[in-house]
Motif scaffolding. Structure first.
Motif, PDB file in Angstrom:
ATOM      1  N   PHE A   1      50.802  45.803 -22.653  1.00 39.21           N
ATOM      2  CA  PHE A   1      49.413  45.418 -22.892  1.00 39.21           C
ATOM      3  C   PHE A   1      49.329  44.050 -23.569  1.00 39.21           C
ATOM      4  CE2 PHE A   1      45.496  45.408 -25.441  1.00 39.21           C
ATOM      5  CZ  PHE A   1      44.568  45.579 -24.430  1.00 39.21           C
ATOM      6  N   MET A   2      50.186  43.820 -24.559  1.00 36.73           N
ATOM      7  CA  MET A   2      50.181  42.538 -25.264  1.00 36.73           C
ATOM      8  C   MET A   2      50.559  41.396 -24.313  1.00 36.73           C
ATOM      9  SD  MET A   2      49.424  41.122 -28.070  1.00 36.73           S
ATOM     10  CE  MET A   2      49.238  42.584 -29.044  1.00 36.73           C
ATOM     11  N   ARG A   3      51.564  41.609 -23.474  1.00 32.60           N
ATOM     12  CA  ARG A   3      51.952  40.603 -22.483  1.00 32.60           C
ATOM     13  C   ARG A   3      50.780  40.316 -21.540  1.00 32.60           C
ATOM     14  NH1 ARG A   3      55.297  41.078 -18.748  1.00 32.60           N
ATOM     15  NH2 ARG A   3      56.474  39.173 -18.979  1.00 32.60           N
ATOM     16  N   TRP A   4      50.113  41.386 -21.113  1.00 32.27           N
ATOM     17  CA  TRP A   4      49.007  41.264 -20.159  1.00 32.27           C
ATOM     18  C   TRP A   4      47.851  40.478 -20.768  1.00 32.27           C
ATOM     19  CZ3 TRP A   4      44.139  43.841 -20.281  1.00 32.27           C
ATOM     20  CH2 TRP A   4      43.394  43.720 -19.103  1.00 32.27           C
ATOM     21  N   ILE A   5      47.495  40.783 -22.016  1.00 25.29           N
ATOM     22  CA  ILE A   5      46.399  40.072 -22.691  1.00 25.29           C
ATOM     23  C   ILE A   5      46.741  38.594 -22.843  1.00 25.29           C
ATOM     24  CG2 ILE A   5      45.282  39.769 -24.959  1.00 25.29           C
ATOM     25  CD1 ILE A   5      43.985  41.962 -23.441  1.00 25.29           C
ATOM     26  N   LEU A   6      47.954  38.287 -23.252  1.00 25.68           N
ATOM     27  CA  LEU A   6      48.332  36.894 -23.509  1.00 25.68           C
ATOM     28  C   LEU A   6      48.569  36.092 -22.228  1.00 25.68           C
ATOM     29  CD1 LEU A   6      50.403  37.325 -26.746  1.00 25.68           C
ATOM     30  CD2 LEU A   6      48.226  36.144 -26.459  1.00 25.68           C
ATOM     31  N   ARG A   7      48.503  36.730 -21.055  1.00 22.21           N
ATOM     32  CA  ARG A   7      48.530  35.982 -19.797  1.00 22.21           C
ATOM     33  C   ARG A   7      47.348  35.020 -19.733  1.00 22.21           C
ATOM     34  NH1 ARG A   7      51.698  38.507 -15.645  1.00 22.21           N
ATOM     35  NH2 ARG A   7      50.422  37.598 -14.017  1.00 22.21           N
ATOM     36  N   LEU A   8      46.250  35.404 -20.391  1.00 19.31           N
ATOM     37  CA  LEU A   8      45.073  34.528 -20.416  1.00 19.31           C
ATOM     38  C   LEU A   8      45.423  33.175 -21.019  1.00 19.31           C
ATOM     39  CD1 LEU A   8      42.380  37.096 -21.598  1.00 19.31           C
ATOM     40  CD2 LEU A   8      42.676  36.160 -19.302  1.00 19.31           C
ATOM     41  N   VAL A   9      46.236  33.182 -22.079  1.00 18.25           N
ATOM     42  CA  VAL A   9      46.646  31.936 -22.730  1.00 18.25           C
ATOM     43  C   VAL A   9      47.812  31.303 -21.978  1.00 18.25           C
ATOM     44  CG1 VAL A   9      47.596  30.934 -24.847  1.00 18.25           C
ATOM     45  CG2 VAL A   9      45.880  32.748 -24.983  1.00 18.25           C
ATOM     46  N   ASP A  10      48.824  32.099 -21.651  1.00 19.62           N
ATOM     47  CA  ASP A  10      50.045  31.590 -21.021  1.00 19.62           C
ATOM     48  C   ASP A  10      49.818  31.013 -19.633  1.00 19.62           C
ATOM     49  OD1 ASP A  10      51.887  32.133 -23.014  1.00 19.62           O
ATOM     50  OD2 ASP A  10      52.306  34.145 -22.291  1.00 19.62           O
ATOM     51  N   ILE A  11      48.985  31.657 -18.851  1.00 20.48           N
ATOM     52  CA  ILE A  11      48.909  31.318 -17.431  1.00 20.48           C
ATOM     53  C   ILE A  11      47.523  30.855 -17.010  1.00 20.48           C
ATOM     54  CG2 ILE A  11      49.186  32.236 -15.091  1.00 20.48           C
ATOM     55  CD1 ILE A  11      51.228  34.238 -16.387  1.00 20.48           C
ATOM     56  N   TYR A  12      46.517  31.694 -17.244  1.00 22.06           N
ATOM     57  CA  TYR A  12      45.219  31.460 -16.632  1.00 22.06           C
ATOM     58  C   TYR A  12      44.381  30.384 -17.302  1.00 22.06           C
ATOM     59  CZ  TYR A  12      46.408  35.628 -14.030  1.00 22.06           C
ATOM     60  OH  TYR A  12      47.043  36.524 -13.228  1.00 22.06           O
ATOM     61  N   SER A  13      44.531  30.142 -18.591  1.00 18.99           N
ATOM     62  CA  SER A  13      43.678  29.157 -19.254  1.00 18.99           C
ATOM     63  C   SER A  13      44.110  27.720 -18.992  1.00 18.99           C
ATOM     64  CB  SER A  13      43.643  29.411 -20.767  1.00 18.99           C
ATOM     65  OG  SER A  13      44.910  29.133 -21.331  1.00 18.99           O
ATOM     66  N   ASN A  14      45.345  27.517 -18.522  1.00 21.88           N
ATOM     67  CA  ASN A  14      45.840  26.144 -18.377  1.00 21.88           C
ATOM     68  C   ASN A  14      46.798  25.979 -17.206  1.00 21.88           C
ATOM     69  OD1 ASN A  14      48.408  27.115 -19.286  1.00 21.88           O
ATOM     70  ND2 ASN A  14      47.472  27.235 -21.299  1.00 21.88           N
ATOM     71  N   SER A  15      46.610  26.767 -16.161  1.00 24.54           N
ATOM     72  CA  SER A  15      47.428  26.700 -14.943  1.00 24.54           C
ATOM     73  C   SER A  15      48.908  26.960 -15.204  1.00 24.54           C
ATOM     74  CB  SER A  15      47.257  25.351 -14.242  1.00 24.54           C
ATOM     75  OG  SER A  15      45.912  25.142 -13.908  1.00 24.54           O
ATOM     76  N   GLY A  16      49.224  27.694 -16.232  1.00 21.81           N
ATOM     77  CA  GLY A  16      50.604  28.086 -16.499  1.00 21.81           C
ATOM     78  C   GLY A  16      51.432  27.113 -17.298  1.00 21.81           C
ATOM     79  N   VAL A  17      50.841  26.014 -17.737  1.00 26.39           N
ATOM     80  CA  VAL A  17      51.597  24.995 -18.468  1.00 26.39           C
ATOM     81  C   VAL A  17      52.175  25.563 -19.761  1.00 26.39           C
ATOM     82  CG1 VAL A  17      51.430  22.773 -19.663  1.00 26.39           C
ATOM     83  CG2 VAL A  17      50.306  23.088 -17.456  1.00 26.39           C
ATOM     84  N   VAL A  18      51.385  26.311 -20.515  1.00 29.53           N
ATOM     85  CA  VAL A  18      51.856  26.871 -21.773  1.00 29.53           C
ATOM     86  C   VAL A  18      52.981  27.876 -21.521  1.00 29.53           C
ATOM     87  CG1 VAL A  18      51.214  28.312 -23.753  1.00 29.53           C
ATOM     88  CG2 VAL A  18      49.693  26.485 -23.006  1.00 29.53           C
ATOM     89  N   GLY A  19      52.799  28.748 -20.527  1.00 28.14           N
ATOM     90  CA  GLY A  19      53.813  29.753 -20.225  1.00 28.14           C
ATOM     91  C   GLY A  19      55.133  29.150 -19.784  1.00 28.14           C
ATOM     92  N   VAL A  20      55.075  28.186 -18.876  1.00 27.95           N
ATOM     93  CA  VAL A  20      56.302  27.544 -18.378  1.00 27.95           C
ATOM     94  C   VAL A  20      56.975  26.763 -19.502  1.00 27.95           C
ATOM     95  CG1 VAL A  20      57.198  25.788 -16.803  1.00 27.95           C
ATOM     96  CG2 VAL A  20      55.554  27.470 -15.969  1.00 27.95           C
ATOM     97  N   THR A  21      56.202  26.040 -20.287  1.00 33.01           N
ATOM     98  CA  THR A  21      56.774  25.289 -21.404  1.00 33.01           C
ATOM     99  C   THR A  21      57.461  26.226 -22.389  1.00 33.01           C
ATOM    100  OG1 THR A  21      55.046  23.616 -21.173  1.00 33.01           O
ATOM    101  CG2 THR A  21      56.262  23.650 -23.245  1.00 33.01           C
TER     102      THR A  21
END
Length: 160
Positions: free
Chosen positions: A114-134
């Motif tokens: 659930f925590m991973r799923w919620i933070l997808r909003l920040v990691d992936i969807y809010s900035n085209s994945g830049v934060v997650g990939v970085t």
């Protein structure tokens, strides 16, 4: 590709290769294609086959939003559903032979998924994945922010 060492209760170290950024991105792409396929199928069944387009177009704005939300509901929760159901794998991860595990080697719990799923909003969807990939490139265990907060990482199940 980095490795993660998991120490068992018998003090034996087991080494796993963390999934590469490319493997994770390809699994994500497969999941997105499955979502698009689902939406196309719903569109074809509801609008074309059942001919409900006229009915839906005659609804007020709020009712249209509710109908749209009902039909697209599975798309929003599919990642969470599949990771819980398939023990750390979505359909894309299963195809790519990668899996979510806790850093200590145990199976992740619903709260971690659930925590991973919620933070997808920040990691992936809010900035085209830049934060997650970085975050995956910089962290030693290949973790995105959702993984860091939930204490998980994604490992490769492939034998090399």
């Amino acid at each position: 590709m980095s490795q993660i060492a998991i120490t068992t209760s018998q003090n034996v170290n087991i080494f796993f290769n963390t999934a590469s950024v490319g493997e994770r991105m390809l699994a994500f792409t497969i999941d997105i294609l499955i979502k698009i396929g689902y939406l196309l199928l719903v569109y074809l069944v509801v609008i074309k086959f059942l001919d409900l387009g006229t009915f839906i177009s005659n609804l007020d704005r709020m009712s249209k939003s509710v109908v749209l939300l009902l039909f697209t509901f599975p798309v929003y929760f599919d990642t969470l559903f599949w990771e819980i159901t398939l023990n750390g794998q979505t359909l894309g991860k299963k195809i790519m032979k990668i899996k979510v595990v806790k850093i200590d080697g145990y199976q992740a719990h619903v709260s971690e998924y659930f925590m991973r799923w919620i933070l997808r909003l920040v990691d992936i969807y809010s900035n085209s994945g830049v934060v997650g990939v970085t975050a995956m490139v910089v962290s030693k265990n290949g973790q995105r922010l959702g993984d860091m907060v939930s204490g998980t990482t994604v490992i490769s199940l492939k034998n090399k």
